[in-house]
Design a protein around this motif. Structure first.
Motif, PDB file in Angstrom:
ATOM      1  N   LEU A 158      34.127   4.895  21.274  1.00  0.00           N
ATOM      2  CA  LEU A 158      33.261   3.991  22.023  1.00  0.00           C
ATOM      3  C   LEU A 158      34.100   3.025  22.853  1.00  0.00           C
ATOM      4  N   ALA A 159      35.158   2.504  22.260  1.00  0.00           N
ATOM      5  CA  ALA A 159      36.048   1.591  22.981  1.00  0.00           C
ATOM      6  C   ALA A 159      36.673   2.284  24.184  1.00  0.00           C
ATOM      7  N   SER A 160      37.034   3.553  23.999  1.00  0.00           N
ATOM      8  CA  SER A 160      37.611   4.326  25.094  1.00  0.00           C
ATOM      9  C   SER A 160      36.593   4.533  26.208  1.00  0.00           C
ATOM     10  N   GLU A 161      35.340   4.831  25.831  1.00  0.00           N
ATOM     11  CA  GLU A 161      34.283   5.026  26.826  1.00  0.00           C
ATOM     12  C   GLU A 161      34.037   3.750  27.618  1.00  0.00           C
ATOM     13  N   LEU A 162      34.188   2.603  26.948  1.00  0.00           N
ATOM     14  CA  LEU A 162      33.957   1.321  27.603  1.00  0.00           C
ATOM     15  C   LEU A 162      35.170   0.852  28.392  1.00  0.00           C
ATOM     16  N   GLY A 163      36.289   1.538  28.215  1.00  0.00           N
ATOM     17  CA  GLY A 163      37.507   1.126  28.902  1.00  0.00           C
ATOM     18  C   GLY A 163      38.089  -0.152  28.341  1.00  0.00           C
ATOM     19  N   VAL A 164      37.892  -0.362  27.037  1.00  0.00           N
ATOM     20  CA  VAL A 164      38.366  -1.591  26.395  1.00  0.00           C
ATOM     21  C   VAL A 164      39.882  -1.546  26.219  1.00  0.00           C
ATOM     22  N   GLY A 165      40.524  -2.626  26.579  1.00  0.00           N
ATOM     23  CA  GLY A 165      41.974  -2.703  26.491  1.00  0.00           C
ATOM     24  C   GLY A 165      42.470  -2.898  25.069  1.00  0.00           C
ATOM     25  N   PRO A 166      43.759  -2.688  24.845  1.00  0.00           N
ATOM     26  CA  PRO A 166      44.343  -2.790  23.502  1.00  0.00           C
ATOM     27  C   PRO A 166      44.341  -4.203  22.931  1.00  0.00           C
ATOM     28  N   SER A 167      44.113  -5.202  23.778  1.00  0.00           N
ATOM     29  CA  SER A 167      44.132  -6.586  23.299  1.00  0.00           C
ATOM     30  C   SER A 167      42.861  -6.962  22.539  1.00  0.00           C
ATOM     31  N   VAL A 168      41.838  -6.111  22.619  1.00  0.00           N
ATOM     32  CA  VAL A 168      40.557  -6.417  21.969  1.00  0.00           C
ATOM     33  C   VAL A 168      40.495  -5.756  20.592  1.00  0.00           C
ATOM     34  N   PRO A 169      40.200  -6.529  19.541  1.00  0.00           N
ATOM     35  CA  PRO A 169      40.057  -5.958  18.190  1.00  0.00           C
ATOM     36  C   PRO A 169      38.735  -5.200  18.081  1.00  0.00           C
ATOM     37  N   VAL A 170      38.747  -3.933  18.439  1.00  0.00           N
ATOM     38  CA  VAL A 170      37.502  -3.184  18.626  1.00  0.00           C
ATOM     39  C   VAL A 170      36.650  -3.087  17.364  1.00  0.00           C
ATOM     40  N   HIS A 171      37.265  -2.975  16.211  1.00  0.00           N
ATOM     41  CA  HIS A 171      36.466  -2.846  14.985  1.00  0.00           C
ATOM     42  C   HIS A 171      35.659  -4.113  14.721  1.00  0.00           C
ATOM     43  N   ALA A 172      36.239  -5.261  15.034  1.00  0.00           N
ATOM     44  CA  ALA A 172      35.530  -6.523  14.830  1.00  0.00           C
ATOM     45  C   ALA A 172      34.438  -6.727  15.871  1.00  0.00           C
ATOM     46  N   VAL A 173      34.720  -6.327  17.107  1.00  0.00           N
ATOM     47  CA  VAL A 173      33.798  -6.583  18.213  1.00  0.00           C
ATOM     48  C   VAL A 173      32.670  -5.564  18.288  1.00  0.00           C
ATOM     49  N   LEU A 174      32.990  -4.295  18.033  1.00  0.00           N
ATOM     50  CA  LEU A 174      32.008  -3.221  18.221  1.00  0.00           C
ATOM     51  C   LEU A 174      31.332  -2.781  16.923  1.00  0.00           C
ATOM     52  N   HIS A 175      31.611  -3.476  15.845  1.00  0.00           N
ATOM     53  CA  HIS A 175      31.093  -3.105  14.526  1.00  0.00           C
ATOM     54  C   HIS A 175      29.575  -2.929  14.528  1.00  0.00           C
ATOM     55  N   ASP A 176      28.852  -3.858  15.165  1.00  0.00           N
ATOM     56  CA  ASP A 176      27.386  -3.828  15.150  1.00  0.00           C
ATOM     57  C   ASP A 176      26.792  -2.874  16.183  1.00  0.00           C
TER      58      ASP A 176
END
Length: 206
Positions: A158-176
């Motif tokens: 999901l983070a890859s699809e959104l183009g989220v950079g490595p600086s974002v803690p994806v598990h914390a942000v995208l958990h919900d």
């Protein structure tokens, strides 16, 4: 704001007034560009929302689609967009660097789009959210998305699809965003996906 216009353009009096000319909406072209650069998951979400558009909203979009002069098979391509902008471009459009904008679309040269997909590409989630009964519309769209577009997805994908950079803690942000029972996009994730996301906006959500 084309969806604010649509409530007027779709009025029966205007529909029956052949002298009423609808100008080409540059916002729609920009939305199409964003759509074509979106992930498959976000496209599926937007296509679900498009199925909830009202008669008035569809009327306006049909007018815009017609301005792009679709082929006999009912599809448009980048060439249609270029031709329409050449014909209908206003001074304001020219001042907004339309030619540079067109150059940025060149990699979409072979893309074909029918009216149904055009509606998904041309809708403005931001404007729809500002209208009455957005929550009801979004939930209706989510039900359609559940049947036709939702699928199991891991947070990293999901983070890859959104183009989220490595600086974002994806598990914390995208958990919900993901439903834990089956790994599919939750309603919250669906709505946020529709809005689009960037590394900056997700970082602020921490």
């Amino acid at each position: 704001m084309h969806y604010l216009k649509s409530s007027l353009v779709g009025h029966p009096w205007i529909k029956n007034n052949n002298d009423e000319k609808v100008p080409l909406d540059i916002l729609i072209v920009k939305l199409m560009k964003a759509y074509m650069r979106s992930s498959a998951l976000r496209k599926a979400a937007l296509q679900a929302v498009a199925k909830t558009l009202t008669v008035d909203e569809l009327f306006y979009l049909k007018e815009q689609f017609t301005l792009l002069e679709p082929t006999e098979s009912g599809t448009i391509s980048l060439d249609n967009i270029k031709a329409a902008l050449t014909i209908y471009a206003t001074d304001a459009m020219k001042e907004s660097r339309v030619l540079e904008f067109l150059a940025s679309l060149n990699r979409l040269q072979n893309r074909q789009m029918d009216f149904e997909e055009f509606c998904a590409a041309a809708l403005s989630v931001h404007q729809l959210e500002s209208r009455d009964r957005w929550e009801q519309r979004a939930r209706c769209a989510y039900e359609l998305f559940e049947k036709n577009g939702n699928r199991a997805i891991v947070i990293e994908e999901l983070a890859s699809e959104l183009g989220v950079g490595p600086s974002v803690p994806v598990h914390a942000v995208l958990h919900d965003w993901i439903r834990h029972t089956d790994g599919k996009l939750s309603f919250l994730g669906f709505v946020k996906l529709l809005r689009g996301a960037s590394s900056r906006s997700l970082a602020k959500a921490r």
